[in-house]
Scaffold this active site. Structure first.
Site, PDB file in Angstrom:
ATOM      1  CG  ASP A 103      -3.179  -7.731  -3.634  1.00 54.87           C
ATOM      2  OD1 ASP A 103      -2.634  -8.587  -4.345  1.00 54.87           O
ATOM      3  OD2 ASP A 103      -3.125  -7.790  -2.319  1.00 54.87           O
TER       4      ASP A 103
HETATM    5  N1  URA Z   1       1.212  -7.183  -0.445  1.00 50.29           N
HETATM    6  C1  URA Z   1      -0.027  -7.197  -0.474  1.00 50.29           C
HETATM    7  O1  URA Z   1      -0.747  -7.938   0.153  1.00 50.29           O
HETATM    8  N2  URA Z   1      -0.649  -6.709  -1.765  1.00 50.29           N
HETATM    9  C2  URA Z   1      -0.125  -6.029  -2.546  1.00 50.29           C
HETATM   10  O2  URA Z   1      -0.854  -5.569  -3.704  1.00 50.29           O
HETATM   11  C3  URA Z   1       1.398  -5.836  -2.473  1.00 50.29           C
HETATM   12  C4  URA Z   1       2.139  -6.199  -1.281  1.00 50.29           C
END
Ligand code: URA
Length: 239
Positions: A103
């Protein structure tokens, strides 16, 4: 492969620039000056030198990046900066892409490569490649959460999540944990904690398979994978 193609593939210059270099007799193949770009070369074995510098041919590149928060895990984007913008033009020339997405607000280990086969295998749910995250959680993480994550939680998909290993580093109003999962569903870690009524406030990926984020890297830095890490990639491809 044509000599001019090899040189432009390696980012030495555009086809036109390469043509000019050849004309200026700056290029030798196995110690002989070559001025014709159509000459056939074996990129892996012929010794190609441009302006005194040996050109080491590579088809694939493999990088580990310490992704900072605020950067998109994507290939290039006109509107916002992406992880690919963080690497040198030499590497960008190979058109690398991130192996899976973190993310925008997640930090940590991200592999960049142009080897689609490897990326596919590392991400395939069938391969069960472990991913370990460190997270700060708003709320008290408990033994019960460890058990729930072990059996699987409902994050709104068809099935419960696969067994995951939760390690509590510090439990309190704000907790710190490490979580190892073998899937990569969208926002998976955040959704798993939501499923047990808690909120991830900071998330960092530490490890993917046998590749761990190098502690010498600063946020935004990257390096090529070392021999051991490349051997692991080969192993994943063969499995
Ligand atoms: N899980 C999440 O919620 N976000 C990420 O970036 C990676 C794994």
């Amino acid at each position: 492969m044509r000599l001019d193609k090899m040189l432009s593939n390696m980012g030495i210059g555009t086809r036109k620039e390469v043509k000019a270099m050849l004309k200026k007799k700056l290029v030798t193949v196995n110690d002989e000056i070559v001025n014709n770009g159509s000459k056939h070369v074996e990129p892996e074995t012929d010794v190609v030198i441009v302006s005194g510098e040996k050109i080491v041919y590579e088809k694939y590149i493999y990088l580990m990046l310490y992704k900072p928060a605020g950067i998109l895990s994507a290939t290039r984007d006109h509107h916002t900066s992406t992880v690919v913008d963080l690497v040198d033009p030499y590497f960008q020339h190979f058109q690398p892409f991130p192996v899976g997405r973190l993310d925008k607000d997640t930090e940590g280990l991200l592999l960049l490569t142009n080897d689609g086969d490897l990326a596919h295998r590392l991400l395939s749910p069938k391969k069960n490649v472990e991913k370990t995250y460190f997270a700060t959680i708003q709320g008290r993480v408990t033994e019960e959460d460890i058990q729930k994550f072990k059996t699987g939680v409902d994050i709104g998909e068809n099935k419960l999540t696969k067994p995951a290993e939760l390690v509590i580093l510090r439990s309190g109003a704000i907790s710190e944990i490490e979580l190892t999962i073998t899937e990569g569903k969208f926002h998976q870690v955040k959704r798993m904690f939501e499923a047990v009524g808690k909120k991830v406030t900071y998330l960092k990926r530490l490890r993917m398979g046998e590749i761990s984020l190098d502690s010498v890297l600063q946020k935004g830095d990257y390096r090529r994978l070392n021999e051991e890490e490349l051997a692991y990639c080969e192993q994943v491809k063969m499995a």
